[in-house]
Design an enzyme around this catalytic site. Structure first.
Site, short mmCIF file in Angstrom:
data_model
loop_
_atom_site.label_atom_id
_atom_site.label_comp_id
_atom_site.label_asym_id
_atom_site.label_seq_id
_atom_site.Cartn_x
_atom_site.Cartn_y
_atom_site.Cartn_z
N ASP A 151 9.88 101.77 44.50
CA ASP A 151 9.51 102.49 43.02
C ASP A 151 8.95 103.68 43.16
OD1 ASP A 151 7.16 101.58 44.58
OD2 ASP A 151 6.35 99.69 43.14
N SER A 204 5.51 96.94 49.61
CA SER A 204 6.08 98.34 49.11
C SER A 204 6.06 99.91 49.96
CB SER A 204 4.60 99.57 47.59
OG SER A 204 5.15 100.52 47.70
N ASP A 227 10.26 104.62 48.91
CA ASP A 227 9.62 103.93 49.53
C ASP A 227 9.93 102.18 50.51
OD1 ASP A 227 8.97 102.96 47.18
OD2 ASP A 227 6.93 102.60 47.50
N ASP A 277 9.84 99.01 48.88
CA ASP A 277 10.43 98.52 48.07
C ASP A 277 11.20 99.40 46.52
OD1 ASP A 277 8.19 99.33 46.66
OD2 ASP A 277 7.93 98.38 45.13
#
Length: 445
Positions: free
Chosen positions: A245, A102, A241, A243
């Site tokens: 999400d 992440s 960010d 990833d």
């Protein structure tokens, strides 16, 4: 029972150090694969990743694990976490995997698992998989070993799905948008989606090299976005960010807009159009009290949960809400996605911006937040929150804030950090309370 491997968002850690090793990744593939071998159909797992150097290594280990227990593997390459969730269900896969840490630096990596419905695994499924990690795997017979293949149209499928969430009667023509993709998983799909909707896209953080994900760019480092918005006189800035999400907005004046303000805008916009379900939204204990007061004035409720988007989603599904999220920018719009999706949330903001004709600074200043301070204290080992000194400092802080504010203290589920947050009308009191508790934690740590 305490978890050995799984945290609040899958398994995460520094690469090539326990638990984030290739050995564990292969075991996760074997354990998760065996757990979802249900029925006599040909079983399938889909795997996506972000742009970390270690993604190749972890991907290969997971492929070995899944195929060894008889699961076929479909590889997407770099693609956002919400795309993996969406395609797990759309492709009738038995399980989905995202390889990402992440917003963490490139040295870290992680494994997120999704069930066949596209939702993150339940506590029960994670517990069963974790239990199986310490047992010998049930390997497939030679003729039943799985096959692996890479498909090239996963990104296109996701772009099409994302665009479908934007109102058909609106376009982004004439809107100048700075888009920061954090050198992460959305570096390709996010600029394409906005451009296809008509926006004038100025993209940064779109040159991943394996080691620059989240490095001075993205939702946790918005300074580059702020500078580019002002430099190009853009209408709005969007930061994702690693990833994708998570979402943070920067208005045309360079001011950062967090998840609380974004949720406030989306909630009232959906309420106006008759789309909001549940009579309010779901957020965590970290969301500002100003958000709660704003929603109350609009006749809406704020349902609070523990920190972690999985807990937000659990409450949304249980109680019938379709908008929820976190102050940090994890925003879940369950009409469109089964997990947080920064790009989908950004399109909802852009739709409001186009429809209202207001500048972002006016549109996104929904409420005046109470003074709030969050500070992290890193620790190496032990349980600093259990010490007498820290307990006494917390009790004193709660007494000082009684009736005028809130204190939230928690151990991070993804990093060795103690997070201390306070909010109240008096900023000096907030700052003093946070510093006193943090100092006690530092002594204990």
């Amino acid at each position: 029972m305490a978890r050995k491997y799984f945290g609040t968002d899958g398994i995460r850690g520094r690469t090539n150090e326990a638990p984030m090793t290739v050995e564990l990744a292969m075991k996760v593939g074997q354990a998760a694969g065996a757990h979802f071998l249900r029925g006599d159909h040909r079983h399938r797992v889909v795997i996506g990743k972000d742009t970390r150097l270690s993604g190749y290594m972890m991907e290969s280990a997971l492929v070995a694990g899944f195929t060894s227990v008889g699961m076929d593997v479909i590889l997407f390459g770099p693609i956002p976490t919400p795309a993996v969730a969406m395609l797990t269900k759309a492709m009738r896969a038995d399980i989905g995997v995202m390889i990402s840490a992440s917003h963490n630096p490139y040295q870290d990596n992680g494994i997120k698992l999704f069930g066949p419905d596209g939702f993150k695994l339940s506590d029960e499924d994670e517990a069963a998989i974790e239990k199986a990690l310490d047992k010998a795997p049930r390997l497939a017979a030679a003729e039943a070993i799985g096959r692996a293949q890479r498909i090239e149209d996963a990104r296109g499928r996701y772009i099409h799905a994302v665009k479908a969430t934007f109102p058909e009667d609106l376009r982004l023509d004439g809107l100048r948008v700075v888009l920061d993709c954090a050198n992460g998983a959305a570096y390709n799909v996010a600029p394409a989606a906005l451009w296809e909707l008509g926006a004038d896209v100025i993209a940064i953080g779109v040159q991943p090299n394996g080691t620059n994900v989240n490095d001075g760019v993205g939702s946790t480092a918005p300074q580059a976005l702020q500078q580019k918005v002002l430099e190009t006189r853009a209408d709005i800035g969007i930061a994702l960010d690693g990833d994708a999400d998570r979402l943070i907005i920067v208005d045309e004046k360079g001011k950062i807009v967090d998840g609380d303000q974004i949720m406030a805008l989306i909630a009232t916009g959906w309420q106006r159009r008759g789309l909001l379900q549940g009579g309010g939204i779901v957020a965590t204990v970290m969301s500002n009290l100003g958000l709660e007061r704003y929603l109350e004035k609009a006749g809406l409720t704020l349902h609070r949960t523990a920190v972690g988007d999985r807990y937000v989603l659990e409450a949304m599904r249980r109680d019938g809400f379709n908008v929820g999220g976190e102050q940090s920018g994890h925003l879940i719009l369950s009409d469109y996605a089964t997990t947080g999706d920064g790009l989908v949330a950004a399109l909802q903001v852009l739709a409001e911006l186009v429809e209202s004709g207001k500048p972002a600074s006016k549109l996104l200043a929904c409420f005046e937040p109470l003074p709030q301070k969050l500070q992290n204290v890193r620790f190496k080992s032990g349980a600093p929150l259990e010490t007498d000194g820290v307990k006494a400092a917390i009790a004193d802080a709660e007494k000082r804030l009684e009736g005028s504010g809130r204190l939230v203290i928690r151990k991070s589920g993804t990093e060795p950090l103690i997070r201390v947050m306070a909010e109240a009308e008096d900023p000096a009191l907030v700052s003093a309370v946070v510093e006193d508790v943090c100092e006690a934690v530092r002594r204990a740590a």
